[in-house]
Design a protein around this motif. Structure first.
Motif, PDB file in Angstrom:
ATOM      1  N   ASP A  62      43.247  40.438  26.454  1.00 54.34           N
ATOM      2  CA  ASP A  62      43.350  41.383  25.586  1.00 54.34           C
ATOM      3  C   ASP A  62      44.515  42.178  25.698  1.00 54.34           C
ATOM      4  O   ASP A  62      45.309  42.294  26.658  1.00 54.34           O
ATOM      5  N   HIS A  63      44.930  43.145  24.756  1.00 53.79           N
ATOM      6  CA  HIS A  63      46.121  43.798  24.768  1.00 53.79           C
ATOM      7  C   HIS A  63      45.824  45.108  25.422  1.00 53.79           C
ATOM      8  O   HIS A  63      46.065  46.190  24.947  1.00 53.79           O
ATOM      9  N   ASP A  64      45.485  45.097  26.797  1.00 55.98           N
ATOM     10  CA  ASP A  64      45.480  46.143  27.394  1.00 55.98           C
ATOM     11  C   ASP A  64      45.802  45.806  29.003  1.00 55.98           C
ATOM     12  O   ASP A  64      45.861  44.621  29.275  1.00 55.98           O
ATOM     13  N   GLN A  71      43.738  38.704  34.157  1.00 52.44           N
ATOM     14  CA  GLN A  71      44.160  37.308  33.629  1.00 52.44           C
ATOM     15  C   GLN A  71      45.276  36.573  34.712  1.00 52.44           C
ATOM     16  O   GLN A  71      45.215  35.657  34.898  1.00 52.44           O
ATOM     17  N   LEU A  72      46.080  37.470  35.142  1.00 48.25           N
ATOM     18  CA  LEU A  72      47.368  37.135  35.896  1.00 48.25           C
ATOM     19  C   LEU A  72      46.532  36.697  37.264  1.00 48.25           C
ATOM     20  O   LEU A  72      47.313  35.731  37.969  1.00 48.25           O
ATOM     21  N   ILE A  73      45.832  37.478  37.862  1.00 46.74           N
ATOM     22  CA  ILE A  73      45.277  37.462  39.045  1.00 46.74           C
ATOM     23  C   ILE A  73      44.520  36.153  39.286  1.00 46.74           C
ATOM     24  O   ILE A  73      44.611  35.300  40.208  1.00 46.74           O
ATOM     25  N   GLU A  74      43.683  35.909  38.082  1.00 47.24           N
ATOM     26  CA  GLU A  74      42.836  34.618  38.146  1.00 47.24           C
ATOM     27  C   GLU A  74      43.676  33.659  38.156  1.00 47.24           C
ATOM     28  O   GLU A  74      43.257  32.465  38.829  1.00 47.24           O
ATOM     29  N   HIS A  75      44.592  33.640  37.229  1.00 48.56           N
ATOM     30  CA  HIS A  75      45.459  32.496  36.928  1.00 48.56           C
ATOM     31  C   HIS A  75      46.528  32.290  38.326  1.00 48.56           C
ATOM     32  O   HIS A  75      46.654  31.065  38.612  1.00 48.56           O
ATOM     33  N   ALA A 105      48.606  40.853  48.755  1.00 50.75           N
ATOM     34  CA  ALA A 105      50.151  40.475  48.299  1.00 50.75           C
ATOM     35  C   ALA A 105      50.135  40.153  46.990  1.00 50.75           C
ATOM     36  O   ALA A 105      51.049  40.541  45.974  1.00 50.75           O
ATOM     37  N   VAL A 106      49.642  39.029  46.728  1.00 47.75           N
ATOM     38  CA  VAL A 106      49.840  38.062  45.634  1.00 47.75           C
ATOM     39  C   VAL A 106      49.047  39.026  44.246  1.00 47.75           C
ATOM     40  O   VAL A 106      49.421  39.184  43.145  1.00 47.75           O
ATOM     41  N   GLN A 107      48.007  39.743  44.597  1.00 44.41           N
ATOM     42  CA  GLN A 107      47.387  40.506  43.727  1.00 44.41           C
ATOM     43  C   GLN A 107      48.390  41.560  43.338  1.00 44.41           C
ATOM     44  O   GLN A 107      48.561  41.976  42.056  1.00 44.41           O
ATOM     45  N   LYS A 108      49.070  42.291  44.227  1.00 43.14           N
ATOM     46  CA  LYS A 108      49.788  43.490  43.946  1.00 43.14           C
ATOM     47  C   LYS A 108      51.113  42.607  42.991  1.00 43.14           C
ATOM     48  O   LYS A 108      51.619  43.614  42.051  1.00 43.14           O
ATOM     49  N   LEU A 109      51.572  41.621  43.392  1.00 40.35           N
ATOM     50  CA  LEU A 109      52.585  41.179  42.339  1.00 40.35           C
ATOM     51  C   LEU A 109      52.022  40.921  41.032  1.00 40.35           C
ATOM     52  O   LEU A 109      52.916  41.055  40.225  1.00 40.35           O
ATOM     53  N   ALA A 114      52.361  42.355  35.480  1.00 41.00           N
ATOM     54  CA  ALA A 114      51.841  42.778  34.324  1.00 41.00           C
ATOM     55  C   ALA A 114      52.115  44.208  33.770  1.00 41.00           C
ATOM     56  O   ALA A 114      52.481  44.205  32.686  1.00 41.00           O
ATOM     57  N   GLU A 115      52.775  44.972  34.685  1.00 36.86           N
ATOM     58  CA  GLU A 115      53.148  46.479  34.313  1.00 36.86           C
ATOM     59  C   GLU A 115      54.679  46.230  33.724  1.00 36.86           C
ATOM     60  O   GLU A 115      54.837  47.068  32.775  1.00 36.86           O
ATOM     61  N   VAL A 116      55.410  45.394  34.286  1.00 35.42           N
ATOM     62  CA  VAL A 116      56.791  45.167  33.876  1.00 35.42           C
ATOM     63  C   VAL A 116      56.785  44.582  32.579  1.00 35.42           C
ATOM     64  O   VAL A 116      57.575  45.014  31.632  1.00 35.42           O
ATOM     65  N   LEU A 117      55.788  43.459  32.381  1.00 40.84           N
ATOM     66  CA  LEU A 117      55.867  42.964  30.985  1.00 40.84           C
ATOM     67  C   LEU A 117      54.804  43.515  29.741  1.00 40.84           C
ATOM     68  O   LEU A 117      55.254  43.141  28.754  1.00 40.84           O
TER      69      LEU A 117
END
Length: 119
Positions: A62-64, A71-75, A105-109, A114-117
């Motif tokens: 979703d766009h939030d 999504q990124l963490i799961e991926h 650390a991966v979760q923080k990454l 996500a914040e950058v993009l």
């Protein structure tokens, strides 16, 4: 014999090169293998492979911001962390604290990406 750099040594050198006057602190405990796996995960997420990189999970989110992070963490777990831990389970049996630090650390990454993009 070559010297294997630790994650802490690399982090300290980057911090000092960026103009830091003090050491950033010891950071969380890790191993050379987990440091390598962290960078491998970053490479997967930012690489050209459309199956592994971050484009597909972000398209499905979703766009939030929180959805993008989730999504990124799961991926990252499905395409990097999970397979890596399975592949290296014998080498990591006595490193449970370090493995947990690696996962954090991966979760923080993923949250940072996500914040950058996010727009």
């Amino acid at each position: 014999m070559p010297h294997v750099l630790t994650v802490s040594e690399v982090r300290k050198a980057i911090y000092l090169a960026a103009g830091g006057r003090k050491s950033p602190g010891p950071g969380e405990t890790s191993t050379a293998l987990l440091g390598h796996l962290f960078h491998e995960t970053f490479k997967i997420l930012t690489g050209p492979d459309p199956e592994g990189n971050l484009c597909r999970p972000l398209e499905q989110a979703d766009h939030d911001l929180s959805s993008w992070e989730k999504q990124l963490i799961e991926h990252a777990y499905l395409w990097g962390v999970g397979p890596q831990l399975s592949r290296h389970r014998l080498d990591l049996q006595s490193s449970s604290t370090e493995v947990l630090n690696y996962w954090k650390a991966v979760q923080k990454l993923c949250k940072w990406l996500a914040e950058v993009l996010f727009q």
